[in-house]
Design a protein around this motif. Structure first.
Motif, PDB file in Angstrom:
ATOM      1  N   ALA A   1      36.515  80.209  -4.579  1.00  0.00           N
ATOM      2  CA  ALA A   1      36.673  81.584  -4.096  1.00  0.00           C
ATOM      3  C   ALA A   1      36.064  81.742  -2.715  1.00  0.00           C
ATOM      4  CB  ALA A   1      36.020  82.553  -5.081  1.00  0.00           C
ATOM      5  N   ALA A   2      34.874  81.200  -2.518  1.00  0.00           N
ATOM      6  CA  ALA A   2      34.222  81.314  -1.208  1.00  0.00           C
ATOM      7  C   ALA A   2      35.001  80.573  -0.133  1.00  0.00           C
ATOM      8  CB  ALA A   2      32.797  80.779  -1.299  1.00  0.00           C
ATOM      9  N   ARG A   3      35.586  79.448  -0.488  1.00  0.00           N
ATOM     10  CA  ARG A   3      36.290  78.638   0.504  1.00  0.00           C
ATOM     11  C   ARG A   3      37.599  79.289   0.958  1.00  0.00           C
ATOM     12  NH1 ARG A   3      36.101  74.297  -2.217  1.00  0.00           N
ATOM     13  NH2 ARG A   3      38.275  73.949  -2.837  1.00  0.00           N
ATOM     14  N   LEU A   4      38.294  79.963   0.040  1.00  0.00           N
ATOM     15  CA  LEU A   4      39.623  80.469   0.365  1.00  0.00           C
ATOM     16  C   LEU A   4      39.666  81.966   0.658  1.00  0.00           C
ATOM     17  CD1 LEU A   4      41.892  78.490  -2.138  1.00  0.00           C
ATOM     18  CD2 LEU A   4      41.207  77.905   0.185  1.00  0.00           C
TER      19      LEU A   4
ATOM     20  N   ARG B   1      38.809  85.407   2.792  1.00  0.00           N
ATOM     21  CA  ARG B   1      38.594  85.756   4.197  1.00  0.00           C
ATOM     22  C   ARG B   1      37.218  86.369   4.397  1.00  0.00           C
ATOM     23  NH1 ARG B   1      38.576  91.232   4.714  1.00  0.00           N
ATOM     24  NH2 ARG B   1      39.989  92.490   3.423  1.00  0.00           N
ATOM     25  N   ASP B   2      36.844  86.540   5.656  1.00  0.00           N
ATOM     26  CA  ASP B   2      35.591  87.206   6.014  1.00  0.00           C
ATOM     27  C   ASP B   2      35.584  88.623   5.433  1.00  0.00           C
ATOM     28  OD1 ASP B   2      33.115  87.180   7.716  1.00  0.00           O
ATOM     29  OD2 ASP B   2      34.138  88.920   8.588  1.00  0.00           O
TER      30      ASP B   2
ATOM     31  N   GLU C   1      27.577  83.962   4.670  1.00  0.00           N
ATOM     32  CA  GLU C   1      28.209  83.838   5.983  1.00  0.00           C
ATOM     33  C   GLU C   1      29.490  84.655   6.079  1.00  0.00           C
ATOM     34  OE1 GLU C   1      28.660  79.671   6.438  1.00  0.00           O
ATOM     35  OE2 GLU C   1      26.513  79.306   6.819  1.00  0.00           O
ATOM     36  N   LYS C   2      30.203  84.784   4.970  1.00  0.00           N
ATOM     37  CA  LYS C   2      31.413  85.612   4.984  1.00  0.00           C
ATOM     38  C   LYS C   2      31.137  87.048   4.522  1.00  0.00           C
ATOM     39  CE  LYS C   2      34.965  82.061   4.386  1.00  0.00           C
ATOM     40  NZ  LYS C   2      36.119  81.598   3.568  1.00  0.00           N
ATOM     41  N   GLU C   3      29.924  87.313   4.101  1.00  0.00           N
ATOM     42  CA  GLU C   3      29.546  88.634   3.578  1.00  0.00           C
ATOM     43  C   GLU C   3      30.558  89.086   2.520  1.00  0.00           C
ATOM     44  OE1 GLU C   3      28.324  93.078   5.190  1.00  0.00           O
ATOM     45  OE2 GLU C   3      28.368  91.427   6.627  1.00  0.00           O
ATOM     46  N   LEU C   4      30.741  88.226   1.545  1.00  0.00           N
ATOM     47  CA  LEU C   4      31.727  88.508   0.504  1.00  0.00           C
ATOM     48  C   LEU C   4      31.223  89.602  -0.441  1.00  0.00           C
ATOM     49  CD1 LEU C   4      32.935  84.901  -0.392  1.00  0.00           C
ATOM     50  CD2 LEU C   4      34.002  86.570   1.130  1.00  0.00           C
TER      51      LEU C   4
ATOM     52  N   THR D   1      48.272  83.623   5.085  1.00  0.00           N
ATOM     53  CA  THR D   1      47.263  84.503   5.695  1.00  0.00           C
ATOM     54  C   THR D   1      47.009  84.193   7.159  1.00  0.00           C
ATOM     55  OG1 THR D   1      45.413  83.051   5.094  1.00  0.00           O
ATOM     56  CG2 THR D   1      46.119  84.689   3.452  1.00  0.00           C
ATOM     57  N   GLY D   2      47.784  83.300   7.745  1.00  0.00           N
ATOM     58  CA  GLY D   2      47.537  82.928   9.137  1.00  0.00           C
ATOM     59  C   GLY D   2      46.214  82.226   9.316  1.00  0.00           C
ATOM     60  N   GLY D   3      45.732  81.572   8.272  1.00  0.00           N
ATOM     61  CA  GLY D   3      44.476  80.829   8.340  1.00  0.00           C
ATOM     62  C   GLY D   3      43.239  81.665   8.089  1.00  0.00           C
ATOM     63  N   HIS D   4      43.401  82.968   7.843  1.00  0.00           N
ATOM     64  CA  HIS D   4      42.220  83.836   7.657  1.00  0.00           C
ATOM     65  C   HIS D   4      41.629  83.755   6.250  1.00  0.00           C
ATOM     66  CE1 HIS D   4      42.676  85.664  11.564  1.00  0.00           C
ATOM     67  NE2 HIS D   4      43.953  85.974  11.301  1.00  0.00           N
ATOM     68  N   GLY D   5      42.436  83.447   5.263  1.00  0.00           N
ATOM     69  CA  GLY D   5      41.963  83.454   3.879  1.00  0.00           C
ATOM     70  C   GLY D   5      42.460  84.688   3.146  1.00  0.00           C
ATOM     71  N   VAL D   6      42.420  84.638   1.826  1.00  0.00           N
ATOM     72  CA  VAL D   6      42.967  85.728   1.011  1.00  0.00           C
ATOM     73  C   VAL D   6      42.066  86.959   1.086  1.00  0.00           C
ATOM     74  CG1 VAL D   6      44.102  84.125  -0.561  1.00  0.00           C
ATOM     75  CG2 VAL D   6      41.785  84.928  -1.088  1.00  0.00           C
ATOM     76  N   ASP D   7      42.672  88.117   0.801  1.00  0.00           N
ATOM     77  CA  ASP D   7      41.922  89.371   0.840  1.00  0.00           C
ATOM     78  C   ASP D   7      41.065  89.565  -0.406  1.00  0.00           C
ATOM     79  OD1 ASP D   7      43.161  90.750   3.315  1.00  0.00           O
ATOM     80  OD2 ASP D   7      44.907  90.085   2.160  1.00  0.00           O
ATOM     81  N   GLN D   8      41.581  89.090  -1.534  1.00  0.00           N
ATOM     82  CA  GLN D   8      40.825  89.231  -2.789  1.00  0.00           C
ATOM     83  C   GLN D   8      40.964  87.942  -3.601  1.00  0.00           C
ATOM     84  OE1 GLN D   8      43.640  91.965  -4.114  1.00  0.00           O
ATOM     85  NE2 GLN D   8      43.508  92.688  -2.015  1.00  0.00           N
ATOM     86  N   VAL D   9      39.923  87.677  -4.393  1.00  0.00           N
ATOM     87  CA  VAL D   9      39.973  86.587  -5.370  1.00  0.00           C
ATOM     88  C   VAL D   9      39.644  87.185  -6.728  1.00  0.00           C
ATOM     89  CG1 VAL D   9      39.021  84.377  -6.113  1.00  0.00           C
ATOM     90  CG2 VAL D   9      39.237  84.875  -3.672  1.00  0.00           C
ATOM     91  N   TYR D  10      40.437  86.844  -7.738  1.00  0.00           N
ATOM     92  CA  TYR D  10      40.206  87.324  -9.097  1.00  0.00           C
ATOM     93  C   TYR D  10      39.827  86.121  -9.961  1.00  0.00           C
ATOM     94  CZ  TYR D  10      42.381  91.567  -7.424  1.00  0.00           C
ATOM     95  OH  TYR D  10      42.657  92.703  -6.714  1.00  0.00           O
TER      96      TYR D  10
END
Length: 734
Positions: free
Chosen positions: A257-260, A262-263, A284-287, A234-243
């Motif tokens: 999930a919160a750690r990995l 993305r914003d 903070e990431k507005e997940l 992800t270029g350091g951004h984090g995954v798009d979705q977590v299941y």
């Protein structure tokens, strides 16, 4: 037939002989070929059943809250009987299978006998040799799909709905936490959609399996390799979705999930894991946290699942059934491979041992299948063997309310049609073991409920064949304790068969049904009918009426019914098929008022709140007496359900929820009952004793037929009074 069952109280697992379910309209009978054990969901249920009562309570606080509500409304003994009845019953296991259509019910035309179908539902796709499955919970197999692979249909639909909730797009990266059965399927579905998948699971064998089936990286959640893989992809951004496809009581999955993620990424909960969200990390990431509700739109909607009402495809593209068909198509085309997920295939007869091995850890598995014996063709009947004709007794048209008495020592043989909560908690406990009563046969449309009632209450037989019961001359009386929509028709058929009938309220849902019952009485000459208006038999009400004494002038009665809210999904809410809530319950209160006032109503007036949930019903009687019934659903849960006051001739009677009663007069003399030492007695035992006595002796039924009809007609007049905005005359008084 055989079915896998579990006793939730003791934890016992068994393969039980139960009746074959009836083939109802709007569905099909399916003979199982393979059924799938969900090693996550089902083993959690099996483990809960093995807990102590305290452990069960801790694991299901939602159910404890319902029990406390029932205690406040119905008292401790009634609640205890109800809870113990549920716990000490066999419950089914399973919800995903493939089988062969054996019989097609009326109103079903999309499959034929002999078709292979995948079936879903924890009430319809059970680990049983035969299941009845409604039309929106099965899908025909595509050509070439193996039945053992089609048995994955339900769990595949769960995974597919979770992926849909994540709204994945080509080129995205997803993290799947938990690589059990659902997680493995989610990972494959994402991969086939063009999403790169990172899998997380502490079991290295499951990680290896997911990698072999397409995940780009897999590892232990604590291993730094997982975070490194996410950073690289992800270029350091984090995954798009977590299941979240993990179980357990730990909070590590949601923290990972919160750690990995993305914003402004998406977190989809598919499994049943702890969700103690760390506020700062998610804020903070507005997940975007989303839940995936089982197989898809339609789940838990009885009109969709049981009545077959589909959602228009233009508004709901992917329903339960469409998800099921879609997953089967993906497997048939090789886009999803379920064969590597099959850890073990067991013969159905080995079900109990298989569950034990899974629970004890002797069998480590992602997916386990039960394999059922091939169907055996039934031998052709001999030419002279014909089903017995239904014999209707000669009509009795002399108007006498009597029937031949039983010979001394011959028990009254009873059959029950229906064995739900009310029958098993409020009626059968008063009949089981009663002298002079034999519980002959219990009839239900679902096999397991009949088997449970047979085991607990000692019925000689359990069946799903109503015609056989009605044609059995040795059965004296039939109890109709089914859902409201079937009462009138079942009563009519039983009367025509010459049986004495005890039918729970309501007797009918409209005047046409009521007329049909009366036509059956006229045709057969059989008026041996009792409706379950039990409150008039309550000892406290009878004692209070006796203390009040006769009256000379009109009386005014006020009856407050604090009915409370119904739980979401209750079949009482199906007004289109089961009638309004007041139509189902209001007869109790009208009958009680009529008993105290000594007459039947001649006029009905009603007003209602918006939505008709709360009603005020005013009844007028021939001597000028009135009864006001306030039927409300918005009262507090802890307030008594039923309070009644009656005033006449300078005297007043008060009944407090069948726990305490009092009578007052102008000379300050009063009578106050002692508080009942055990519980509210609403008259079921006395009512049943009176009914059985009438059947045994051939004497009159406990309540005149004219009164039963008048109460039913007054109940049915309430909607007409609401529509007219003026008093109406019930059909019985016209």
């Amino acid at each position: 037939m055989k079915q896998v069952v579990q006793n939730y109280k003791s934890g016992e697992l068994a393969v039980l002989d139960v009746p074959v379910p009836a083939c109802k309209p709007g569905g099909v009978l399916v003979r199982s070929a393979y059924s799938l054990i969900s090693t996550g969901t089902e083993l959690m249920k099996v483990s809960e059943a093995g807990m102590s009562m305290v452990g069960k309570a801790r694991s299901r606080p939602d159910q404890v809250a319902k029990v406390m509500q029932s205690v406040a409304t119905n008292g401790v003994p009634a609640t205890y009987r109800k809870v113990m009845g549920k716990l000490d019953s066999y419950t089914p296991l399973g919800y995903s299978l493939c089988g062969i259509v054996e019989q097609v019910g009326p109103g079903t035309d999309d499959v034929a006998v002999g078709d292979l179908v995948a079936c879903a539902g924890n009430e319809h796709a059970l680990h049983a040799e035969v299941n009845w499955v409604p039309k929106n919970l099965y899908a025909r197999l595509p050509d070439g799909l193996a039945p053992r692979h089609a048995a994955f249909g339900t769990v595949g639909s769960i995974a597919l709905q979770g992926v849909r909730r994540g709204e994945s797009q080509l080129g995205e990266v997803a993290l799947v936490i938990g690589l059990g059965l659902i997680g493995q399927l989610v990972a494959q579905l994402l991969t086939t959609s063009g999403v790169r998948v990172v899998g997380v699971d502490p079991d290295p064998e499951r990680c290896e399996l997911a990698a072999r089936l397409g995940a780009v990286a897999c590892g232990d959640p604590a291993a730094p390799a997982v975070e490194a893989a996410v950073a690289e992809l992800t270029g350091g951004h984090g995954v798009d979705q977590v299941y979240l496809a993990a179980g357990g009581t730990g909070n590590q999955p949601v923290e990972l999930a919160a750690r990995l993620c993305r914003d402004r990424g998406r977190v989809v909960d598919i499994g049943k894991c702890r969700l103690d969200l760390p506020w700062n990390a998610y804020y903070e990431k507005e997940l975007d946290v989303r839940f995936s509700r089982s197989y898809g739109p339609g789940r838990y909607d009885p009109e969709y699942e049981l009545e077959g009402r589909d959602y228009p495809i233009g508004y709901v593209r992917w329903t339960e059934r469409r998800n099921l068909a879609c997953f089967l198509d993906l497997v048939a085309r090789g886009r999803v491979d379920v064969e590597p997920l099959i850890s073990h295939v067991a013969d159905f007869d080995e079900a109990v041992e298989t569950y034990r091995r899974l629970k004890d850890g002797d069998l480590k598995a992602v997916a386990v299948l039960f394999r059922y014996p091939a169907p055996v063709a039934a031998p052709a009947p001999e030419a002279e063997a014909a089903p017995p004709a239904l014999t209707v007794p000669e009509p009795r048209r002399d108007g006498a309310r009597s029937a031949p008495a039983r010979s001394a020592g011959t028990p009254v043989r009873l059959a029950f049609v229906g064995a739900g909560n009310y029958a098993t908690s409020m009626l059968l406990p008063h009949l089981a073991g009663r002298d002079g009563v034999e519980l002959s046969t219990v009839v239900t449309t679902t096999a397991l409920s009949a088997a449970n009632a047979q085991r607990k209450f000692g019925f000689a037989e359990a069946t799903t064949d109503l015609d056989a019961v009605l044609g059995d001359k040795s059965i004296d009386a039939v109890f109709v304790v089914t859902r409201h929509s079937s009462h009138a028709e079942l009563t009519r058929r039983a009367l025509l068969a010459g049986k004495a009938v005890f039918v729970e309220k309501p007797l009918a849902l409209d005047e046409e049904e009521l007329a049909g019952v009366l036509a059956a009485v006229e045709e057969s000459g059989n008026d041996r009918l009792q409706v379950g208006f039990n409150r008039r038999f309550a000892p406290l009400l009878q004692e209070a009426a006796k203390r009040f004494g006769d009256r000379t002038g009109p009386a005014h009665l006020r009856y407050l019914v604090n009915a409370g809210r119904l739980a979401h999904g209750s079949w009482y809410l199906r007004e289109g098929t089961e009638g309004s809530r007041f139509a189902g319950e209001g007869g109790h209160f009208i009958d009680t008022a009529s008993r105290l006032l000594g007459a039947d109503p001649v006029s009905v007036y009603a007003v209602a709140s918006s939505g008709h949930d709360d009603l005020q019903v005013l009844l007028r009687y021939p001597d000028g007496s009135t009864a006001t019934i306030s039927y409300v659903t918005t009262g507090p849960a802890g307030f008594p359900k039923e309070t009644l006051d009656m005033v006449a001739d300078g005297r007043a009677l008060r009944l407090d929820d069948f726990v305490r009663a009092s009578v007052h007069d102008g000379s300050r003399k009063r009578w106050v009952s002692s508080r009942l030492p055990k519980a509210r007695d609403k008259g079921q035992s006395a009512e049943l004793a009176a009914f059985v006595r009438a059947v045994r002796t051939g004497g009159p039924m406990p309540v005149p037929l004219s009164s039963l009809v008048a109460t039913t007609a007054a109940t049915l007049a309430v909607p007409a009074a609401l529509a007219a905005g003026a008093p109406v005359t019930p059909a019985s008084a016209r």
